[in-house]
Design a protein around this motif. Structure first.
Motif, PDB file in Angstrom:
ATOM      1  N   GLU A  25       3.141  -1.837 -14.823  1.00 43.70           N
ATOM      2  CA  GLU A  25       3.442  -2.999 -13.981  1.00 43.70           C
ATOM      3  C   GLU A  25       4.663  -2.763 -13.108  1.00 43.70           C
ATOM      4  N   ARG A  26       5.669  -2.117 -13.660  1.00 49.30           N
ATOM      5  CA  ARG A  26       6.870  -1.834 -12.872  1.00 49.30           C
ATOM      6  C   ARG A  26       6.578  -0.863 -11.741  1.00 49.30           C
ATOM      7  N   SER A  27       5.678   0.088 -11.987  1.00 47.07           N
ATOM      8  CA  SER A  27       5.377   1.099 -10.966  1.00 47.07           C
ATOM      9  C   SER A  27       4.755   0.482  -9.709  1.00 47.07           C
ATOM     10  N   LEU A  28       4.034  -0.621  -9.875  1.00 50.32           N
ATOM     11  CA  LEU A  28       3.382  -1.245  -8.725  1.00 50.32           C
ATOM     12  C   LEU A  28       4.393  -1.762  -7.701  1.00 50.32           C
ATOM     13  N   VAL A  29       5.496  -2.291  -8.176  1.00 51.58           N
ATOM     14  CA  VAL A  29       6.499  -2.842  -7.257  1.00 51.58           C
ATOM     15  C   VAL A  29       7.680  -1.900  -7.035  1.00 51.58           C
ATOM     16  N   LYS A  30       7.662  -0.762  -7.690  1.00 52.47           N
ATOM     17  CA  LYS A  30       8.728   0.240  -7.523  1.00 52.47           C
ATOM     18  C   LYS A  30       8.147   1.543  -6.949  1.00 52.47           C
ATOM     19  N   LYS A  31       7.556   2.348  -7.819  1.00 54.19           N
ATOM     20  CA  LYS A  31       7.051   3.670  -7.447  1.00 54.19           C
ATOM     21  C   LYS A  31       5.991   3.590  -6.342  1.00 54.19           C
ATOM     22  N   TYR A  32       5.103   2.602  -6.425  1.00 56.60           N
ATOM     23  CA  TYR A  32       4.012   2.490  -5.443  1.00 56.60           C
ATOM     24  C   TYR A  32       4.180   1.272  -4.530  1.00 56.60           C
ATOM     25  N   PRO A  35       3.051   2.283  -0.537  1.00 54.81           N
ATOM     26  CA  PRO A  35       1.638   2.569  -0.227  1.00 54.81           C
ATOM     27  C   PRO A  35       0.632   1.602  -0.836  1.00 54.81           C
ATOM     28  N   ILE A  36       1.032   0.864  -1.876  1.00 55.06           N
ATOM     29  CA  ILE A  36       0.058  -0.023  -2.535  1.00 55.06           C
ATOM     30  C   ILE A  36       0.485  -1.490  -2.467  1.00 55.06           C
ATOM     31  N   TRP A  37       1.580  -1.833  -3.101  1.00 61.31           N
ATOM     32  CA  TRP A  37       1.987  -3.237  -3.181  1.00 61.31           C
ATOM     33  C   TRP A  37       2.180  -3.857  -1.790  1.00 61.31           C
ATOM     34  N   SER A  38       2.901  -3.174  -0.911  1.00 56.59           N
ATOM     35  CA  SER A  38       3.171  -3.721   0.427  1.00 56.59           C
ATOM     36  C   SER A  38       1.890  -3.861   1.240  1.00 56.59           C
ATOM     37  N   LYS A  39       0.961  -2.897   1.087  1.00 57.57           N
ATOM     38  CA  LYS A  39      -0.303  -2.963   1.826  1.00 57.57           C
ATOM     39  C   LYS A  39      -1.175  -4.105   1.280  1.00 57.57           C
ATOM     40  N   TYR A 202      -8.013  -3.962   1.242  1.00 60.40           N
ATOM     41  CA  TYR A 202      -8.506  -3.588   2.569  1.00 60.40           C
ATOM     42  C   TYR A 202      -7.612  -2.586   3.284  1.00 60.40           C
ATOM     43  N   LEU A 203      -6.317  -2.638   3.068  1.00 59.47           N
ATOM     44  CA  LEU A 203      -5.377  -1.751   3.765  1.00 59.47           C
ATOM     45  C   LEU A 203      -4.822  -0.646   2.873  1.00 59.47           C
ATOM     46  N   VAL A 204      -5.276  -0.580   1.626  1.00 54.38           N
ATOM     47  CA  VAL A 204      -4.752   0.406   0.671  1.00 54.38           C
ATOM     48  C   VAL A 204      -5.618   1.666   0.701  1.00 54.38           C
ATOM     49  N   GLU A 205      -4.982   2.818   0.942  1.00 52.66           N
ATOM     50  CA  GLU A 205      -5.708   4.080   1.025  1.00 52.66           C
ATOM     51  C   GLU A 205      -6.110   4.581  -0.366  1.00 52.66           C
ATOM     52  N   GLU A 206      -7.300   5.155  -0.444  1.00 58.29           N
ATOM     53  CA  GLU A 206      -7.857   5.593  -1.723  1.00 58.29           C
ATOM     54  C   GLU A 206      -6.975   6.627  -2.415  1.00 58.29           C
ATOM     55  N   GLU A 207      -6.356   7.501  -1.660  1.00 59.32           N
ATOM     56  CA  GLU A 207      -5.547   8.548  -2.267  1.00 59.32           C
ATOM     57  C   GLU A 207      -4.452   7.971  -3.146  1.00 59.32           C
ATOM     58  N   TYR A 208      -3.845   6.860  -2.722  1.00 58.90           N
ATOM     59  CA  TYR A 208      -2.767   6.252  -3.509  1.00 58.90           C
ATOM     60  C   TYR A 208      -3.316   5.516  -4.726  1.00 58.90           C
TER      61      TYR A 208
END
Length: 289
Positions: A25-32, A35-39, A202-208
């Protein structure tokens, strides 16, 4: 056992190989975050996907995309300002017991309170469309999810299609169907009044998404249909490979394909279709003139 029902058994990952729920859960708003959370947040806001008072059915197939989407929704519910309800639903179309077990185990590890319900879709497809099952299977799955969402009192159904799905769908339509049609971030269901389909990734790239899942240590489900795995070697995969090849010489080709759906010049096309009616630039009653 039939080709559709006889899926291969998945790998069950030992708990010690997985990241803890807190780390994930922390990684979603920190590490990612970028590329993920903001998108994810950008899509929610830009396309008005989540509104006050919504009750959203989050469809979980057990694959990488839907597992990520479920966790993003949980984080949004915890930290966002918009008040909405969530129902996590997963349809078992006739999985091998070990595949069902993996789905349950992953959701439990991620603290996703999923409601798994059974259908006979694999069995029905085996009878009616065994050789080329994907189109009918997809339609039946979608209809089943809409029904379950309505049964639970939801006004929205969230699916895990991502940025690359949008691009590949656009190119599939251009190259194989001879039309220009993309995947929309939201749309009203045709046969299920009052339910809107939304695509928050919709805006999140598959690689991430792949990187995130590798980080978690989880082993997500794939399609689980051996016929699809063998036969659909497949047009979508061909398009995916083609785009990857094009990116070697034009690194932003994916962005151009995606953006093209927002920049359609109606003065420079030969024809179009709207609400089932076809039009030509030669029509005397051309609505654009």
């Amino acid at each position: 056992m039939s080709g559709i029902a006889g899926q291969g058994c998945p790998r069950i990952v030992p708990e010690e190989e997985k990241k803890t729920l807190e780390e994930i859960e922390r990684s979603l708003v920190k590490k990612y975050r970028k590329p993920i959370w903001s998108k994810f947040i950008k899509a929610i806001k830009e396309y008005k996907l989540v509104e006050e008072g919504d009750k959203i059915a989050v469809a979980i197939s057990g694959g990488k995309d839907s597992l990520l989407m479920a966790k993003l929704f949980q984080e949004l519910q915890k930290h966002g300002q918009t008040k909405f309800e969530l129902e996590f639903i997963a349809m078992d179309p006739g999985y091998h017991p070990q595949i069902r077990e993996l789905l349950e185990e992953n959701c439990q590890h991620l603290n996703i309170p999923v409601h798994i319900y059974e259908s006979r879709i694999f069995e029905i497809i085996d009878e009616k469309a065994k050789d080329y099952p994907c189109y009918l299977c997809a339609r039946m799955r979608r209809g089943s999810l809409y029904n379950k969402a309505r049964e639970l009192g939801c006004n929205k159904l969230a699916l895990g299609h991502h940025y690359n799905d949008v691009i590949e769908t656009t190119m599939l339509n251009v190259l194989y169907a001879g039309n220009f049609k993309t995947m929309l971030p939201k749309l009203q269901a045709d046969n299920f009044e009052g339910i809107e389909l939304i695509r928050p990734l919709y805006l999140v790239e598959e690689e991430y998404i792949k990187r995130f899942i590798r980080y978690t240590g989880l082993w997500p489900l794939n399609c689980a249909c051996m016929v699809a795995a063998e036969k659909i070697g497949n047009k979508r995969h061909e398009i995916k490979d083609m785009i990857a090849e094009l990116k070697k010489n034009f690194k932003d080709v994916d962005k151009s394909i995606f953006k093209s759906a927002t920049n359609v010049n109606m003065n420079s096309i030969l024809g179009w279709e709207k609400d089932g009616e076809k039009y030509s630039f030669l029509d005397p009653e051309n609505p654009l003139e």
